[in-house]
Design a protein around this motif. Structure first.
Motif, PDB file in Angstrom:
ATOM      1  N   GLU A 135      -8.035  -4.028   8.179  1.00 36.43           N
ATOM      2  CA  GLU A 135      -7.668  -2.808   7.470  1.00 36.43           C
ATOM      3  C   GLU A 135      -6.181  -2.828   7.174  1.00 36.43           C
ATOM      4  O   GLU A 135      -5.396  -3.446   7.895  1.00 36.43           O
ATOM      5  CB  GLU A 135      -8.010  -1.574   8.309  1.00 36.43           C
ATOM      6  N   VAL A 136      -5.814  -2.142   6.097  1.00 39.12           N
ATOM      7  CA  VAL A 136      -4.411  -2.027   5.726  1.00 39.12           C
ATOM      8  C   VAL A 136      -4.176  -0.593   5.261  1.00 39.12           C
ATOM      9  O   VAL A 136      -5.043   0.011   4.627  1.00 39.12           O
ATOM     10  CB  VAL A 136      -4.039  -3.054   4.631  1.00 39.12           C
ATOM     11  N   SER A 137      -3.015  -0.033   5.612  1.00 37.22           N
ATOM     12  CA  SER A 137      -2.742   1.380   5.326  1.00 37.22           C
ATOM     13  C   SER A 137      -1.377   1.552   4.694  1.00 37.22           C
ATOM     14  O   SER A 137      -0.601   0.592   4.568  1.00 37.22           O
ATOM     15  CB  SER A 137      -2.829   2.205   6.620  1.00 37.22           C
ATOM     16  N   VAL A 156      -6.577   5.397  -2.423  1.00 33.97           N
ATOM     17  CA  VAL A 156      -5.678   4.278  -2.148  1.00 33.97           C
ATOM     18  C   VAL A 156      -4.888   3.972  -3.421  1.00 33.97           C
ATOM     19  O   VAL A 156      -5.471   3.775  -4.485  1.00 33.97           O
ATOM     20  CB  VAL A 156      -6.448   3.025  -1.698  1.00 33.97           C
ATOM     21  N   GLN A 214       2.175  -0.617   4.523  1.00 31.77           N
ATOM     22  CA  GLN A 214       1.978  -2.014   4.894  1.00 31.77           C
ATOM     23  C   GLN A 214       1.871  -2.905   3.659  1.00 31.77           C
ATOM     24  O   GLN A 214       1.551  -2.454   2.563  1.00 31.77           O
ATOM     25  CB  GLN A 214       0.713  -2.171   5.740  1.00 31.77           C
ATOM     26  N   HIS A 262     -10.178  -1.161   3.660  1.00 31.56           N
ATOM     27  CA  HIS A 262     -10.811  -2.151   4.525  1.00 31.56           C
ATOM     28  C   HIS A 262     -11.157  -3.362   3.672  1.00 31.56           C
ATOM     29  O   HIS A 262     -11.649  -3.213   2.564  1.00 31.56           O
ATOM     30  CB  HIS A 262     -12.086  -1.579   5.150  1.00 31.56           C
ATOM     31  N   ILE A 303       0.849  -1.186   0.000  1.00 31.41           N
ATOM     32  CA  ILE A 303       0.000   0.000   0.000  1.00 31.41           C
ATOM     33  C   ILE A 303       0.891   1.246   0.000  1.00 31.41           C
ATOM     34  O   ILE A 303       1.647   1.486   0.946  1.00 31.41           O
ATOM     35  CB  ILE A 303      -0.936   0.029   1.214  1.00 31.41           C
ATOM     36  N   SER A 328      -5.944   4.140   2.917  1.00 34.16           N
ATOM     37  CA  SER A 328      -6.309   3.013   3.776  1.00 34.16           C
ATOM     38  C   SER A 328      -7.435   2.220   3.129  1.00 34.16           C
ATOM     39  O   SER A 328      -8.358   2.795   2.545  1.00 34.16           O
ATOM     40  CB  SER A 328      -6.752   3.498   5.166  1.00 34.16           C
TER      41      SER A 328
END
Length: 239
Positions: free
Chosen positions: A206-208, A229, A211, A196, A190, A194
């Motif tokens: 969730e990933v931001s 994103v 990461q 979901h 990523i 962010s």
């Protein structure tokens, strides 16, 4: 070489050959029925989750993008038998990279109602450094709130996804992909924003930015907040 045995309107295989070899998108699209489907299997779209386009609104932009690429097209053989046809095609990029495909067509009243293509690319040498550039992506798709750009680097596929605020897979992608949930296995870094995700069994997370995430097939996902994103994805099956 072409043979024809159908009793209804004749499918024009010569027009197909001319359209492909001249990279004439309009002439090629004229051979399709309005409700046609186009299915593709390659290193990026595996047999368990092929790319499927439904109807001319989806097929037309993909066809125009394909024929806009800097490469030559050659139909090697074409056979028509009743309500079915098949042809093989070779494409060559300026650097000599070749793509060969085999396509099966289902016909109705002399027009294509379903196209299924399997294609293979030259493998790039693994002993030399290779640089890719998403600004010259080999495959690009634009949606209302998303953009996908894919290219081959060292014999593997990399995909950059840009997802705008409000984007959700089940709302923005399900219709064009023909599945209720996303059936692609993602392995992504990523870059910004962010996201979901929610699996079919209710598992979610969730990933931001910064990461790395691996998300199995059969999931939904959506953008969180007001920041787009941007992520780079390497399909898990492409290893």
């Amino acid at each position: 070489m072409s043979t024809h045995t159908e009793t209804g309107p004749r499918f024009d295989s010569e027009a197909l050959t001319r359209a492909i070899e001249a990279a004439d998108a309009d002439a090629m699209l004229a051979l399709f029925a309005e409700d046609a489907e186009m299915e593709m299997v390659d290193k990026r779209a595996q047999p368990s989750s092929p790319d499927v386009l439904h109807g001319m609104n989806a097929i037309a932009p993909a066809m125009r993008e394909l024929f806009s690429r800097d490469m030559t097209h050659e139909v090697l053989d074409c056979v028509v038998d009743g309500d079915h046809a098949a042809y093989t095609e070779r494409c060559v990029y300026p650097d000599g990279t070749q793509v060969q495909s085999m396509t099966m067509l289902d016909l109705r009243a002399g027009r294509i109602i379903h196209q299924s293509t399997v294609q293979a690319w030259d493998e790039l040498p693994g002993t030399m450094p290779v640089v890719g550039d998403f600004s010259r992506a080999e495959v690009a798709e634009q949606f209302d709130r998303a953009r996908s750009e894919a290219l081959q680097v060292g014999g593997h596929t990399a995909v950059r996804l840009t997802l705008q605020p409000g984007w959700r897979w089940t709302e923005d992608m399900a219709e064009s992909r023909g599945t209720v949930k996303c059936m692609v296995n993602h392995r992504a870094y990523i870059i910004s924003g962010s996201l979901h995700w929610e699996m079919d069994d209710g598992t979610e997370g969730e990933v931001s930015a910064g990461q790395v995430v691996s998300i199995p097939a059969n999931h939904d996902a959506w953008v969180l907040g007001d920041e787009p994103v941007v992520l780079v994805d390497w399909p898990v099956s492409d290893s």
